[in-house]
Scaffold this motif. Structure first.
Motif, PDB file in Angstrom:
ATOM      1  N   TYR A  23      98.652  75.661  28.044  1.00 36.59           N
ATOM      2  CA  TYR A  23      97.531  76.227  28.800  1.00 36.59           C
ATOM      3  C   TYR A  23      96.291  76.422  27.925  1.00 36.59           C
ATOM      4  O   TYR A  23      95.241  76.841  28.425  1.00 36.59           O
ATOM      5  CB  TYR A  23      97.932  77.548  29.458  1.00 36.59           C
ATOM      6  N   LYS A  25      92.949  75.336  25.973  1.00 33.40           N
ATOM      7  CA  LYS A  25      91.916  74.402  26.441  1.00 33.40           C
ATOM      8  C   LYS A  25      91.734  73.251  25.445  1.00 33.40           C
ATOM      9  O   LYS A  25      91.743  73.458  24.224  1.00 33.40           O
ATOM     10  CB  LYS A  25      90.587  75.135  26.631  1.00 33.40           C
ATOM     11  N   GLN A  29      89.455  71.894  29.360  1.00 35.71           N
ATOM     12  CA  GLN A  29      90.502  71.903  30.405  1.00 35.71           C
ATOM     13  C   GLN A  29      91.845  72.230  29.764  1.00 35.71           C
ATOM     14  O   GLN A  29      92.116  71.767  28.648  1.00 35.71           O
ATOM     15  CB  GLN A  29      90.608  70.519  31.068  1.00 35.71           C
ATOM     16  N   ARG A  33      96.646  70.290  32.353  1.00 32.88           N
ATOM     17  CA  ARG A  33      95.853  69.547  33.352  1.00 32.88           C
ATOM     18  C   ARG A  33      95.580  68.123  32.900  1.00 32.88           C
ATOM     19  O   ARG A  33      95.699  67.170  33.677  1.00 32.88           O
ATOM     20  CB  ARG A  33      94.545  70.292  33.637  1.00 32.88           C
ATOM     21  N   ALA A  58     100.420  82.154  37.407  1.00 31.95           N
ATOM     22  CA  ALA A  58      98.963  82.258  37.587  1.00 31.95           C
ATOM     23  C   ALA A  58      98.240  81.238  36.701  1.00 31.95           C
ATOM     24  O   ALA A  58      97.272  80.589  37.123  1.00 31.95           O
ATOM     25  CB  ALA A  58      98.494  83.671  37.261  1.00 31.95           C
ATOM     26  N   LEU A  59      98.739  81.062  35.485  1.00 29.16           N
ATOM     27  CA  LEU A  59      98.142  80.073  34.575  1.00 29.16           C
ATOM     28  C   LEU A  59      98.287  78.674  35.172  1.00 29.16           C
ATOM     29  O   LEU A  59      97.362  77.847  35.131  1.00 29.16           O
ATOM     30  CB  LEU A  59      98.827  80.139  33.215  1.00 29.16           C
ATOM     31  N   ASP A  61      98.695  77.863  38.405  1.00 28.07           N
ATOM     32  CA  ASP A  61      97.859  77.717  39.604  1.00 28.07           C
ATOM     33  C   ASP A  61      96.412  77.407  39.214  1.00 28.07           C
ATOM     34  O   ASP A  61      95.769  76.516  39.781  1.00 28.07           O
ATOM     35  CB  ASP A  61      97.907  79.000  40.446  1.00 28.07           C
ATOM     36  N   SER A  62      95.927  78.100  38.200  1.00 29.15           N
ATOM     37  CA  SER A  62      94.547  77.880  37.759  1.00 29.15           C
ATOM     38  C   SER A  62      94.382  76.496  37.118  1.00 29.15           C
ATOM     39  O   SER A  62      93.435  75.764  37.392  1.00 29.15           O
ATOM     40  CB  SER A  62      94.163  78.962  36.739  1.00 29.15           C
ATOM     41  N   ALA A  63      95.392  76.087  36.335  1.00 28.36           N
ATOM     42  CA  ALA A  63      95.285  74.805  35.614  1.00 28.36           C
ATOM     43  C   ALA A  63      95.357  73.608  36.543  1.00 28.36           C
ATOM     44  O   ALA A  63      94.854  72.532  36.224  1.00 28.36           O
ATOM     45  CB  ALA A  63      96.399  74.714  34.567  1.00 28.36           C
ATOM     46  N   GLU A  65      94.408  73.557  39.914  1.00 27.75           N
ATOM     47  CA  GLU A  65      93.582  73.670  41.127  1.00 27.75           C
ATOM     48  C   GLU A  65      92.976  72.313  41.495  1.00 27.75           C
ATOM     49  O   GLU A  65      92.386  71.632  40.656  1.00 27.75           O
ATOM     50  CB  GLU A  65      92.474  74.697  40.898  1.00 27.75           C
TER      51      GLU A  65
END
Ligand SMILES: Nc1ccn([C@@H]2O[C@H](COP(=O)(O)OP(=O)(O)OP(=O)(O)O)[C@@H](O)[C@H]2O)c(=O)n1
Ligand SMILES: C[C@](O)(CO)[C@H](O)COP(=O)(O)O
Length: 225
Positions: A23, A25, A29, A33, A58-59, A61-63, A65
């Motif tokens: 996760y 960056k 990103q 991802r 949560a990590l 779901d955000s990664a 989207e």
């Protein structure tokens, strides 16, 4: 149907840092991802199943989207081999033909390498990606070199590791029953334990696994060109 199974349930202890490494960056990103997109963008991959740690919903779901071709996320297990097995069991209802198992932290997998693995799978076999050893191998005990290990025929295995789906599902179930305490560090080892034929596809050094802080810096530099 070809499904890519991405294992992303690790904790990334060897990198350290504020988040599990998948996760962190890379060029703005999350690494995960980048890796997912390398597979979802591939024309021969029909769907992607990701395995995550329960604490990372949560990590995740955000990664992810806005990404397409993703199957409902599932939770991995204690060891990498457990995460793979849980992922295989999760997609078994879809009855895929082939499965490519890939580390979440190998974001630089090339499209042509995936095609090369799929080409061998199309002939009914299994195939993994690797690179030849270029350095001399030494055995070291207490910081003292005690010998040289022949590197003839030795490769460094990477991922993806591709299989006929039913073959690798049966192989993982076999491993649990016959060698529950063995540390299977990759899926080819599980396949070998089941007596399956596994072919090697030569990949590139770019498809390295982000394991240490130096790997993270190398990955950033690669994207900065
Ligand atoms: N129980 C585990 C352990 C690892 N992995 C995944 O397997 C890949 C390769 O593992 P590794 O590089 O060892 O990742 P970590 O286990 O997170 O790293 P560390 O050993 O440094 O904690 C990673 O994408 C990792 O998320 C997994 O899905 N489930
Ligand atoms: C699967 C793998 O990436 C092939 O080289 C490697 O075995 C993973 O090892 P790790 O210790 O789980 O990172």
């Amino acid at each position: 149907m070809n499904i890519a199974l991405i294992v992303a349930a690790g904790r990334g202890y060897r990198v350290g840092g504020p988040l599990p490494k998948q996760y962190l960056k890379l060029a703005g990103q999350p690494i995960l991802r980048h890796t997912i997109q390398a597979l979802t963008r591939h024309p021969a991959i029909d769907a992607v199943q990701v395995l995550i740690h329960p604490d990372d919903q949560a990590l995740y779901d955000s990664a992810t989207e806005g990404l397409e071709k993703l199957l409902p996320v599932r939770f991995g297990g204690k060891e990498r081999q457990d995460s793979v097995r849980l992922g295989l069991e999760a997609i078994s209802g879809l009855n895929p033909d082939k499965v490519l198992i890939h580390d979440a932290v190998r974001p630089f997998i090339a499209e042509e390498t995936i095609f090369a693995v799929l080409e061998i799978l199309a002939r009914g076999h299994a195939a993994i990606v690797g690179v030849k050893l270029a350095d001399t191998l030494k055995r070291v005990e207490n910081d003292v070199v005690t010998g040289t290990v022949s590197r003839v025929g030795l490769w460094r295995a990477q991922t993806p590791q591709g299989f006929q789906f039913q073959d690798i599902l049966r192989a993982h179930r076999h491993a649990v029953l016959t060698a529950p305490e063995m540390d299977f560090t990759d899926d080819a080892m599980i396949a070998e334990h089941a007596g399956l034929r596994v072919e090697m596809v030569e990949g590139t050094e770019d498809n390295f696994k982000i394991t240490t802080p130096a790997d993270l810096a190398r990955a950033e530099a690669m994207l900065q060109g």
